[in-house]
Design a protein around this motif. Structure first.
Motif, PDB file in Angstrom:
ATOM      1  N   GLY A  67       0.723  -1.404   0.231  1.00 11.64           N
ATOM      2  CA  GLY A  67       0.562   0.048   0.075  1.00 11.64           C
ATOM      3  C   GLY A  67       0.665   1.440  -0.386  1.00 11.64           C
ATOM      4  N   ARG A  68       2.009   0.974  -0.041  1.00 12.91           N
ATOM      5  CA  ARG A  68       3.170   2.128   0.119  1.00 12.91           C
ATOM      6  C   ARG A  68       3.888   2.207  -1.287  1.00 12.91           C
ATOM      7  NH1 ARG A  68       7.609   1.781   2.054  1.00 12.91           N
ATOM      8  NH2 ARG A  68       8.292  -0.697   3.307  1.00 12.91           N
ATOM      9  N   ALA A  69       3.601   1.579  -2.346  1.00 12.60           N
ATOM     10  CA  ALA A  69       4.548   1.655  -3.376  1.00 12.60           C
ATOM     11  C   ALA A  69       3.709   1.403  -4.935  1.00 12.60           C
ATOM     12  CB  ALA A  69       5.469   0.567  -3.885  1.00 12.60           C
ATOM     13  N   THR A  70       4.325   2.870  -5.526  1.00 11.35           N
ATOM     14  CA  THR A  70       3.417   2.933  -7.206  1.00 11.35           C
ATOM     15  C   THR A  70       4.947   2.680  -8.020  1.00 11.35           C
ATOM     16  OG1 THR A  70       2.441   4.806  -5.479  1.00 11.35           O
ATOM     17  CG2 THR A  70       1.753   4.796  -8.520  1.00 11.35           C
ATOM     18  N   THR A  71       4.078   1.832  -9.670  1.00 11.95           N
ATOM     19  CA  THR A  71       4.579   1.683 -10.177  1.00 11.95           C
ATOM     20  C   THR A  71       4.618   2.972 -11.548  1.00 11.95           C
ATOM     21  OG1 THR A  71       4.649  -0.089 -10.052  1.00 11.95           O
ATOM     22  CG2 THR A  71       5.372   0.795 -12.627  1.00 11.95           C
ATOM     23  N   LEU A  72       5.685   3.677 -12.072  1.00  8.81           N
ATOM     24  CA  LEU A  72       5.869   5.019 -12.566  1.00  8.81           C
ATOM     25  C   LEU A  72       5.633   4.233 -14.168  1.00  8.81           C
ATOM     26  CD1 LEU A  72       7.273   7.282 -10.129  1.00  8.81           C
ATOM     27  CD2 LEU A  72       5.318   7.073 -10.570  1.00  8.81           C
ATOM     28  N   PRO A  73       5.110   4.786 -14.958  1.00  6.44           N
ATOM     29  CA  PRO A  73       5.462   4.312 -16.751  1.00  6.44           C
ATOM     30  C   PRO A  73       6.698   5.522 -16.917  1.00  6.44           C
ATOM     31  CG  PRO A  73       3.017   4.680 -16.653  1.00  6.44           C
ATOM     32  CD  PRO A  73       3.898   4.691 -14.740  1.00  6.44           C
ATOM     33  N   LEU A  74       7.299   4.957 -17.593  1.00  4.07           N
ATOM     34  CA  LEU A  74       8.937   5.523 -18.136  1.00  4.07           C
ATOM     35  C   LEU A  74       8.631   6.265 -19.919  1.00  4.07           C
ATOM     36  CD1 LEU A  74      11.550   6.264 -16.928  1.00  4.07           C
ATOM     37  CD2 LEU A  74      12.183   4.734 -18.604  1.00  4.07           C
ATOM     38  N   VAL A  75       8.766   7.604 -19.780  1.00  7.39           N
ATOM     39  CA  VAL A  75       9.091   8.253 -21.100  1.00  7.39           C
ATOM     40  C   VAL A  75      10.493   8.866 -20.979  1.00  7.39           C
ATOM     41  CG1 VAL A  75       6.772   8.765 -21.098  1.00  7.39           C
ATOM     42  CG2 VAL A  75       7.848  10.224 -19.485  1.00  7.39           C
ATOM     43  N   THR A  76      10.950   9.285 -22.129  1.00  4.90           N
ATOM     44  CA  THR A  76      12.014   9.915 -22.263  1.00  4.90           C
ATOM     45  C   THR A  76      12.884  11.704 -21.946  1.00  4.90           C
ATOM     46  OG1 THR A  76      12.527   9.806 -24.573  1.00  4.90           O
ATOM     47  CG2 THR A  76      13.139   7.633 -24.221  1.00  4.90           C
ATOM     48  N   SER A  77      11.237  12.375 -22.284  1.00  2.93           N
ATOM     49  CA  SER A  77      10.834  13.170 -22.378  1.00  2.93           C
ATOM     50  C   SER A  77       9.980  14.243 -21.907  1.00  2.93           C
ATOM     51  CB  SER A  77      12.015  13.654 -23.652  1.00  2.93           C
ATOM     52  OG  SER A  77      11.606  15.154 -23.329  1.00  2.93           O
ATOM     53  N   VAL A  78       9.332  14.740 -21.502  1.00  2.43           N
ATOM     54  CA  VAL A  78       8.372  15.201 -21.357  1.00  2.43           C
ATOM     55  C   VAL A  78       7.583  15.315 -22.464  1.00  2.43           C
ATOM     56  CG1 VAL A  78       6.420  17.330 -20.438  1.00  2.43           C
ATOM     57  CG2 VAL A  78       8.606  15.980 -18.628  1.00  2.43           C
ATOM     58  N   ALA A  79       8.309  16.327 -23.117  1.00  4.36           N
ATOM     59  CA  ALA A  79       8.060  16.520 -24.600  1.00  4.36           C
ATOM     60  C   ALA A  79       7.383  15.300 -25.614  1.00  4.36           C
ATOM     61  CB  ALA A  79       8.731  17.917 -25.466  1.00  4.36           C
ATOM     62  N   PRO A  80       6.482  15.566 -26.510  1.00  3.70           N
ATOM     63  CA  PRO A  80       6.287  14.858 -27.589  1.00  3.70           C
ATOM     64  C   PRO A  80       7.508  14.362 -28.576  1.00  3.70           C
ATOM     65  CG  PRO A  80       5.087  16.729 -28.037  1.00  3.70           C
ATOM     66  CD  PRO A  80       5.503  16.549 -26.529  1.00  3.70           C
ATOM     67  N   PRO A  81       7.480  13.076 -28.296  1.00  5.02           N
ATOM     68  CA  PRO A  81       8.691  12.773 -29.998  1.00  5.02           C
ATOM     69  C   PRO A  81       8.205  13.719 -31.585  1.00  5.02           C
ATOM     70  CG  PRO A  81       7.512  11.418 -29.614  1.00  5.02           C
ATOM     71  CD  PRO A  81       6.542  11.739 -28.764  1.00  5.02           C
ATOM     72  N   GLU A  82       9.230  13.682 -31.698  1.00  4.77           N
ATOM     73  CA  GLU A  82       9.129  14.364 -33.437  1.00  4.77           C
ATOM     74  C   GLU A  82       8.605  13.261 -34.293  1.00  4.77           C
ATOM     75  OE1 GLU A  82      12.815  16.792 -34.330  1.00  4.77           O
ATOM     76  OE2 GLU A  82      12.021  18.396 -32.946  1.00  4.77           O
ATOM     77  N   VAL A  83       7.735  13.759 -34.916  1.00  7.92           N
ATOM     78  CA  VAL A  83       7.050  12.865 -36.189  1.00  7.92           C
ATOM     79  C   VAL A  83       8.086  12.970 -37.433  1.00  7.92           C
ATOM     80  CG1 VAL A  83       5.796  12.129 -37.580  1.00  7.92           C
ATOM     81  CG2 VAL A  83       4.821  13.271 -35.131  1.00  7.92           C
ATOM     82  N   GLN A  84       8.753  11.688 -37.960  1.00 13.69           N
ATOM     83  CA  GLN A  84       9.880  11.832 -39.321  1.00 13.69           C
ATOM     84  C   GLN A  84       9.123  11.560 -39.840  1.00 13.69           C
ATOM     85  OE1 GLN A  84      12.782  11.933 -38.464  1.00 13.69           O
ATOM     86  NE2 GLN A  84      13.907  10.757 -40.758  1.00 13.69           N
ATOM     87  N   GLN A  85       8.688  12.704 -40.992  1.00 11.14           N
ATOM     88  CA  GLN A  85       8.205  13.053 -41.773  1.00 11.14           C
ATOM     89  C   GLN A  85       8.979  11.977 -43.544  1.00 11.14           C
ATOM     90  OE1 GLN A  85       4.829  14.858 -42.889  1.00 11.14           O
ATOM     91  NE2 GLN A  85       5.733  15.054 -40.188  1.00 11.14           N
ATOM     92  N   GLU A  86       8.385  11.208 -44.177  1.00  7.80           N
ATOM     93  CA  GLU A  86       9.088  10.343 -45.082  1.00  7.80           C
ATOM     94  C   GLU A  86       7.364  10.097 -46.205  1.00  7.80           C
ATOM     95  OE1 GLU A  86      10.733   7.046 -44.149  1.00  7.80           O
ATOM     96  OE2 GLU A  86      12.690   8.168 -42.577  1.00  7.80           O
ATOM     97  N   GLU A  87       8.059  10.055 -47.312  1.00 11.17           N
ATOM     98  CA  GLU A  87       6.886   9.927 -47.916  1.00 11.17           C
ATOM     99  C   GLU A  87       5.594   8.408 -48.014  1.00 11.17           C
ATOM    100  OE1 GLU A  87       7.520   9.113 -51.912  1.00 11.17           O
ATOM    101  OE2 GLU A  87       9.162  11.856 -52.130  1.00 11.17           O
ATOM    102  N   PRO A  88       4.842   8.274 -47.781  1.00  8.25           N
ATOM    103  CA  PRO A  88       4.251   6.073 -46.713  1.00  8.25           C
ATOM    104  C   PRO A  88       4.540   5.980 -47.841  1.00  8.25           C
ATOM    105  CG  PRO A  88       2.723   8.642 -47.487  1.00  8.25           C
ATOM    106  CD  PRO A  88       3.846   9.533 -48.115  1.00  8.25           C
ATOM    107  N   GLY A  89       5.005   4.638 -47.461  1.00  7.70           N
ATOM    108  CA  GLY A  89       5.643   3.563 -47.710  1.00  7.70           C
ATOM    109  C   GLY A  89       6.710   3.468 -48.438  1.00  7.70           C
ATOM    110  N   ALA A  90       7.625   4.499 -48.376  1.00 11.19           N
ATOM    111  CA  ALA A  90       9.003   4.361 -48.950  1.00 11.19           C
ATOM    112  C   ALA A  90       9.668   3.692 -47.707  1.00 11.19           C
ATOM    113  CB  ALA A  90       9.210   5.847 -48.600  1.00 11.19           C
TER     114      ALA A  90
END
Length: 262
Positions: A67-90
């Motif tokens: 009752g005194r422990a919590t599991t924390l999901p991990l992220v690498t940064s508070v900021a969201p990741p950048e989306v890689q712009q590539e042609e679909p299916g490339a």
């Protein structure tokens, strides 16, 4: 007091001892496991609340029903990741599969050795594998379709140059940061169960396999689809947002226990 247990260090050291190559290494890792076990137990007793990064770690520290422990999901940064712009299916991939890590650490090296010696021999000869990062030891004897690149200037650019990312952790505790990074980038992966610890919802483009034959088959499936033009990438911001929401909720819950009047 709050204790943030990034890993169960005693368990990791014990696993390193079991896999050590020399009597001296086994002795030293076993000593570490014993001392760390005493230290972690003392910290858990002294802490008003303990944060872990996986439910398995919470259980290993004997805190699952406390009752005194919590599991924390991990992220690498508070900021969201950048989306890689590539042609679909490339398909601009350079390597079929790519692994990156600090391979001098015994727990990481155990996964790499398992992959190179048990999985790679089951792959076709034209299936290319690139390994980035420092090995900290002489290069192992592997088939000719494996390349060792050493340190690379941009880790994210490297994994994006691969059709699939093998997540090969076999031992260790805590959470595999490379798994989190791979999923935040939306990259297709094949992962062992140990590489997925601490991750509640696995992305659809990740296949799980724990035996060499199943792992090799999953890699072939992912790469064949990519070579045929399928875009296996996902928007990693969805994974990141889910993890971040869980992290915030876990912190709120744990801090409410520590600071009930705040």
């Amino acid at each position: 007091n709050v204790f943030v247990a990034h890993n169960v260090e005693a368990k990791t050291a014990a696993a390193n001892a079991a896999g050590a190559n020399t009597p001296l290494s086994r002795m030293l890792y076993a000593r570490d496991a014993r001392l760390l076990g005493h230290l972690e137990a003392r910290l858990c007793r002294a802490a008003r609340h303990v944060f872990t990064l996986s439910d398995a770690d919470c259980s290993d520290l004997s805190l699952a029903d406390s009752g005194r422990a919590t599991t924390l999901p991990l992220v690498t940064s508070v900021a969201p990741p950048e989306v890689q712009q590539e042609e679909p299916g490339a398909d601009a991939a350079i390597h079929d599969a790519g692994l990156i890590g600090s391979w001098g650490w015994a727990a990481n090296r155990a996964g790499l050795d398992w992959f190179l010696h048990r999985v790679v021999p089951l792959l076709p000869g034209d299936f290319t594998v690139a390994v980035a990062g420092s090995l900290g030891a002489p290069l192992p004897d592997v088939p000719g379709n494996v390349r060792f690149l050493g340190r690379v200037p941009d880790a994210r650019a490297f994994v994006r140059s691969c059709r699939v990312v093998p997540l090969v952790s076999r031992t260790g505790t805590g959470v595999q940061l490379k798994s989190i990074e791979t999923f935040e980038l939306g990259l297709p992966a094949v992962a062992t169960g140990n590489a997925l610890r601490g991750i509640a919802v696995i992305p659809e483009n990740c296949m799980r396999a724990d035996d060499p034959a199943g792992f090799a088959e999953a890699l072939r499936t992912q790469v064949e689809r990519a070579r045929a033009g399928a875009d296996l990438r996902l928007d990693g911001r969805t994974f990141h947002a889910r993890q971040l929401d869980g992290l915030k909720a876990g912190l709120e819950k744990g801090l409410a226990d520590v600071l009930p009047d705040a």
